[in-house]
Design an enzyme around this catalytic site. Sequence first.
Site, PDB file in Angstrom:
ATOM      1  N   LYS A   1       0.797  -1.237   0.000  1.00  0.00           N
ATOM      2  CA  LYS A   1       0.000   0.000   0.000  1.00  0.00           C
ATOM      3  C   LYS A   1       0.829   1.285   0.000  1.00  0.00           C
ATOM      4  O   LYS A   1       0.406   2.321   0.514  1.00  0.00           O
ATOM      5  CB  LYS A   1      -1.015   0.027   1.166  1.00  0.00           C
ATOM      6  CG  LYS A   1      -1.848  -1.221   1.296  1.00  0.00           C
ATOM      7  CD  LYS A   1      -2.408  -1.734  -0.004  1.00  0.00           C
ATOM      8  CE  LYS A   1      -3.457  -0.838  -0.631  1.00  0.00           C
ATOM      9  NZ  LYS A   1      -3.864  -1.379  -1.970  1.00  0.00           N
TER      10      LYS A   1
ATOM     11  N   HIS B   1       6.953  -7.426  -2.222  1.00  0.00           N
ATOM     12  CA  HIS B   1       6.868  -6.706  -0.944  1.00  0.00           C
ATOM     13  C   HIS B   1       7.880  -7.273   0.059  1.00  0.00           C
ATOM     14  O   HIS B   1       7.785  -6.986   1.251  1.00  0.00           O
ATOM     15  CB  HIS B   1       5.470  -6.861  -0.340  1.00  0.00           C
ATOM     16  CG  HIS B   1       4.363  -6.242  -1.143  1.00  0.00           C
ATOM     17  ND1 HIS B   1       4.422  -4.963  -1.634  1.00  0.00           N
ATOM     18  CD2 HIS B   1       3.147  -6.728  -1.509  1.00  0.00           C
ATOM     19  CE1 HIS B   1       3.279  -4.696  -2.272  1.00  0.00           C
ATOM     20  NE2 HIS B   1       2.507  -5.741  -2.214  1.00  0.00           N
TER      21      HIS B   1
ATOM     22  N   SER C   1      -4.307   3.084   4.464  1.00  0.00           N
ATOM     23  CA  SER C   1      -4.529   2.447   3.169  1.00  0.00           C
ATOM     24  C   SER C   1      -4.572   0.928   3.317  1.00  0.00           C
ATOM     25  O   SER C   1      -5.405   0.246   2.711  1.00  0.00           O
ATOM     26  CB  SER C   1      -3.414   2.867   2.210  1.00  0.00           C
ATOM     27  OG  SER C   1      -3.639   2.339   0.929  1.00  0.00           O
TER      28      SER C   1
HETATM   29  P1  A3P Z   1      -4.941   5.038  -0.760  1.00  0.00           P
HETATM   30  O1  A3P Z   1      -5.562   3.793  -0.199  1.00  0.00           O
HETATM   31  O2  A3P Z   1      -4.439   5.945   0.315  1.00  0.00           O
HETATM   32  O3  A3P Z   1      -5.846   5.744  -1.710  1.00  0.00           O
HETATM   33  P2  A3P Z   1      -0.376  -0.171  -3.694  1.00  0.00           P
HETATM   34  O4  A3P Z   1      -0.403  -0.030  -5.159  1.00  0.00           O
HETATM   35  O5  A3P Z   1       0.988  -0.402  -3.138  1.00  0.00           O
HETATM   36  O6  A3P Z   1      -1.386  -1.173  -3.247  1.00  0.00           O
HETATM   37  O7  A3P Z   1      -0.776   1.245  -3.076  1.00  0.00           O
HETATM   38  C1  A3P Z   1      -2.105   1.668  -3.077  1.00  0.00           C
HETATM   39  C2  A3P Z   1      -2.173   3.135  -2.711  1.00  0.00           C
HETATM   40  O8  A3P Z   1      -1.591   3.917  -3.764  1.00  0.00           O
HETATM   41  C3  A3P Z   1      -3.631   3.576  -2.572  1.00  0.00           C
HETATM   42  O9  A3P Z   1      -3.645   4.605  -1.588  1.00  0.00           O
HETATM   43  C4  A3P Z   1      -3.907   4.102  -3.981  1.00  0.00           C
HETATM   44  O10 A3P Z   1      -5.006   4.948  -4.069  1.00  0.00           O
HETATM   45  C5  A3P Z   1      -2.585   4.832  -4.242  1.00  0.00           C
HETATM   46  N1  A3P Z   1      -2.383   5.113  -5.671  1.00  0.00           N
HETATM   47  C6  A3P Z   1      -2.433   4.267  -6.703  1.00  0.00           C
HETATM   48  N2  A3P Z   1      -2.268   4.909  -7.871  1.00  0.00           N
HETATM   49  C7  A3P Z   1      -2.096   6.216  -7.559  1.00  0.00           C
HETATM   50  C8  A3P Z   1      -1.892   7.401  -8.349  1.00  0.00           C
HETATM   51  N3  A3P Z   1      -1.839   7.363  -9.659  1.00  0.00           N
HETATM   52  N4  A3P Z   1      -1.759   8.571  -7.670  1.00  0.00           N
HETATM   53  C9  A3P Z   1      -1.813   8.631  -6.329  1.00  0.00           C
HETATM   54  N5  A3P Z   1      -2.027   7.537  -5.540  1.00  0.00           N
HETATM   55  C10 A3P Z   1      -2.162   6.345  -6.162  1.00  0.00           C
END
Ligand code: A3P
Length: 281
Positions: A45, A95, A125
Amino acid sequence: MEACPRPELFDFCGVSMTSYFTKNWEKVQAFQARPDDIVIVTYPKSGTTWVCYILDLLYFGCSQERDASLYLHERVPFLELLEKLPTSPRLIKTHLPVQLLPKSFWEQKCRVVYVGRNPKDNAVSYFHFDRMNSLQPEPGDWNSFFHRFLDGNMVFGSWYDHVSGWWEKKQSYSNLLYLFYEDLVEDTGRELGRLASFLGLAPSAEDRQQIREKVHFDSMKNNPMTNGSTDHILDLSVSPFMRKGKVGDWKNHFTVAQNEVFEEHYLLKMKNSTVAFRTAL
Ligand code: A3P
């Protein structure tokens, strides 16, 4: 249809894990890296999907054909679930904490892109992700999840050990770029430039612009290749996979008392590390 039971956490080489990521462990440790493999490493996340998409577009372009036909998780698979990847270079995500990365990546001097995110937003998140992902342990309520996060009792272990372990590695391994989610939010174009120069790529101004548009939060949220809408493991009615994409959402979740506990605990856990995170922009 009866729902599958949520997996249990167990201790795996000192890191809490679920069997989903450890069942192929011998194969993972024996992984044969190639010198041009690129590994994208994050604590869950922290912006994995975002950076994977940026890298994929940097390497393979924005062509309609590829971008409209292949899910991002197929283009950039998990190391632990990797079968074969026809492309070169291979973009591989994981991860894993630093001490568990298969040694072949170090021997081949592969480039590693690490993305860290401030722990408060990271925890929030992760909480929402565990609510909507049936392959993750039951999250419980926010307060119990918050304490589990502090204790490092999460899939892939302690956030504190993860970010500081990889930060430490960066001091001795020059092929590692350590990025921050907050920097990406602040100025995606600047971080795109840093990534491109680390990877030895020189995208045109037009390519950069196109990539920036495609990797914008709203574009990714509406893109079935990146938004998790076809993943049956994720229940988007509980929480979207592309949830908010902001720095500072923790303020909507942390109570004043939790924040005080957090700050005190943070100082203790991170006293030996120089890595620094921003919890607001
Ligand atoms: P939030 O839950 O705070 O919205 P991962 O890809 O490691 O699972 O991370 C997920 C987090 O990255 C989520 O955060 C998601 O919304 C955010 N995220 C993914 N794409 C993004 C983008 N283009 N810009 C900003 N945040 C992004």
